[in-house]
Design an enzyme around this catalytic site. Structure first.
Site: not given
Ligand code: NDP
Length: 255
Positions: A167
């Protein structure tokens, strides 16, 4: 002409007046908060999702209930053709992009020796290749002077927990992609910046919250709306001279 067609044409004319934004991964968590905030700032917002049509439709419904325009698009960021299709669909509906936010990302925790090739490939496909292709496709369909924002992670600076090697590697790749792309996009006045959140309360962190809070200097999880606020700043006029930057918002976690 049928009345409904006329209504759609009128809507399209109105929509093309409002700047278009596309949020990759906008159905839940940080991406949903960003989509909602950009809509509040007057953007017509297209958002992609991979699996959760229900959540994506809820985000769209809540934006529309507040008087905004939104569109949910099923597009797995691991599938290159889905990314280009999503951009085409968004542009067809709302016009050339003014803002693109590449938020879609996945987190799988495993110690180095236990990372299977399939898991490695999936994380690279979504978190690195998918981000690159989304930036590339969005830039090709963006107005000059537009804004691209990626969502990386503070793990690019300090990994913090065992089991995060893949990651963290993917998120470091996003930070360096952004600094390289900034130079390529500068002649068109397009800025690209990377937000590096720390622990934010979403589905992704739900099972680690208790373990994370004691390690955060500010003593709490961040909220998705706090990342959305930073994204809105980067998408707005006051951030016009910032490009190629990675901005960390993590309650002091990396310090
Ligand atoms: P969530 O798992 O809560 O939400 C992820 C979102 O991304 C959902 O809308 C999901 O869609 C979508 N998604 C996941 N995989 C895919 C894919 N293959 N194609 C299209 N859409 C996809 O994650 P977070 O909101 O927590 O995280 C969002 C971003 O922030 C990520 O990149 C994560 O790495 C980054 N991040 C998060 C942190 C945290 O503490 N939460 C900290 C640091 C970075 P669906 O609903 O259809 O699954």
């Amino acid at each position: 002409m049928h009345l409904l067609n006329l209504v759609h044409i009128m809507q399209d004319i109105a929509t093309h007046d409002s700047p278009a934004a596309l949020v990759f991964g906008g159905s839940r968590g940080i991406g949903a908060a960003i989509a909602t905030r950009l809509a509040q700032e007057g953007h017509a917002v297209a958002l992609t999702y991979a699996n959760r049509a229900d959540s994506a439709n809820e985000v769209v419904a809540s934006i529309e209930a507040a008087g905004g325009r939104a569109l949910a698009i099923e597009a797995d960021s691991a599938d290159p053709s889905a990314i280009t299709r999503a951009v085409d669909t968004a542009v067809q509906r709302f016009g050339l992009l003014s803002v693109a936010v590449v938020n879609a990302g996945i987190y799988r925790a495993n110690p180095l020796g236990a990372v299977a090739l399939e898991e490695l490939d999936q994380m690279l496909a979504v978190n690195v290749r998918g981000v690159f292709l989304a930036v590339q496709a969005a830039a090709a369909n963006m107005r000059d002077g537009g804004r691209i924002i990626t969502i990386g992670s503070n793990t690019a600076i300090r990994t913090g927990s065992p089991g995060s090697s893949v990651y963290a590697m993917t998120k470091a790749a996003v930070a360096t992609l952004v600094s390289g792309a900034a130079l390529d996009l500068a002649p068109r006045g397009i800025t690209i910046n990377n937000i590096q959140p720390g622990p934010i309360q979403t589905d992704l962190t739900a099972e680690w919250t208790e373990h994370l809070i004691p390690r955060i200097p500010l003593g709490r999880m961040g909220q998705s709306r706090e990342i959305a606020g930073l994204a809105a700043f980067l998408a707005g006029a006051d951030a016009g001279y910032i490009t190629g930057a990675s901005l960390t918002a993590d309650g002091g976690f990396v310090l």
